[in-house]
Motif scaffolding. Sequence first.
Motif, PDB file in Angstrom:
ATOM      1  N   GLY A   1     -13.444   0.738   5.143  1.00  0.00           N
ATOM      2  CA  GLY A   1     -13.329   2.188   5.012  1.00  0.00           C
ATOM      3  C   GLY A   1     -14.220   2.687   3.900  1.00  0.00           C
ATOM      4  O   GLY A   1     -14.827   1.900   3.171  1.00  0.00           O
TER       5      GLY A   1
ATOM      6  N   GLU B   1      -5.207   5.137  -3.933  1.00  0.00           N
ATOM      7  CA  GLU B   1      -5.599   5.606  -2.601  1.00  0.00           C
ATOM      8  C   GLU B   1      -7.047   5.238  -2.281  1.00  0.00           C
ATOM      9  O   GLU B   1      -7.356   4.867  -1.157  1.00  0.00           O
ATOM     10  N   GLN B   2      -7.934   5.343  -3.270  1.00  0.00           N
ATOM     11  CA  GLN B   2      -9.343   5.013  -3.043  1.00  0.00           C
ATOM     12  C   GLN B   2      -9.512   3.547  -2.671  1.00  0.00           C
ATOM     13  O   GLN B   2     -10.274   3.214  -1.760  1.00  0.00           O
TER      14      GLN B   2
ATOM     15  N   LYS C   1      -8.001   2.965   0.904  1.00  0.00           N
ATOM     16  CA  LYS C   1      -8.857   3.517   1.960  1.00  0.00           C
ATOM     17  C   LYS C   1     -10.053   2.602   2.214  1.00  0.00           C
ATOM     18  O   LYS C   1     -10.418   2.351   3.353  1.00  0.00           O
TER      19      LYS C   1
ATOM     20  N   HIS D   1       0.820  -1.218   0.000  1.00  0.00           N
ATOM     21  CA  HIS D   1       0.000   0.000   0.000  1.00  0.00           C
ATOM     22  C   HIS D   1       0.851   1.265   0.000  1.00  0.00           C
ATOM     23  O   HIS D   1       0.437   2.301   0.511  1.00  0.00           O
TER      24      HIS D   1
ATOM     25  N   TRP E   1      -4.253   8.670  -6.950  1.00  0.00           N
ATOM     26  CA  TRP E   1      -5.581   8.859  -6.380  1.00  0.00           C
ATOM     27  C   TRP E   1      -6.420   7.585  -6.506  1.00  0.00           C
ATOM     28  O   TRP E   1      -7.122   7.208  -5.577  1.00  0.00           O
TER      29      TRP E   1
ATOM     30  N   PRO F   1      -8.384  -1.598   3.547  1.00  0.00           N
ATOM     31  CA  PRO F   1      -7.047  -1.475   4.135  1.00  0.00           C
ATOM     32  C   PRO F   1      -6.210  -2.759   4.082  1.00  0.00           C
ATOM     33  O   PRO F   1      -4.995  -2.696   4.197  1.00  0.00           O
TER      34      PRO F   1
END
Length: 148
Positions: free
Chosen positions: A89, A53-54, A57, A20, A50, A60
Amino acid sequence: MVMTLPWNVKRRFTEAINTHDVQRVVEFFSPDAVFVSPSGVAEGREQIAWVYEQFFKGFPDFRLIPWYEVFDCDEPMVAEWTVTGTHTGPFLLPDGRVIEATGRRITIRGSCASFIENGKITTHREYFDQLELYTQLGLCLTEPSTVS
């Protein structure tokens, strides 16, 4: 079997995904790289970061497990994989809605094709079934409303 430099890049890219480490993930892409997936198109390292990251999040414990790689060609490099994770998340949908954590586990099958030049990914295309993902998250299809 001897691995070619592009396959070494692809393997290290997968390792970065599984840790990650978004900064390390995007370093495998050329500055003007294009990332294509069922969720849309990301151009350049900032947009590609981005996208990852989505997923990180929303999941995890996101884990990418390659299970088939086409070794007899380097252009494009094709692999099939499975992604697993737990939705703990917020997860952004392509239409801009956010699905809050459901606690559900996912297992998604997919494939990708990558083009690498000078040790950097220039184009990466992922293919997976969004309906498979959304069903595992507990979403369901609805009929479109008719406008009179």
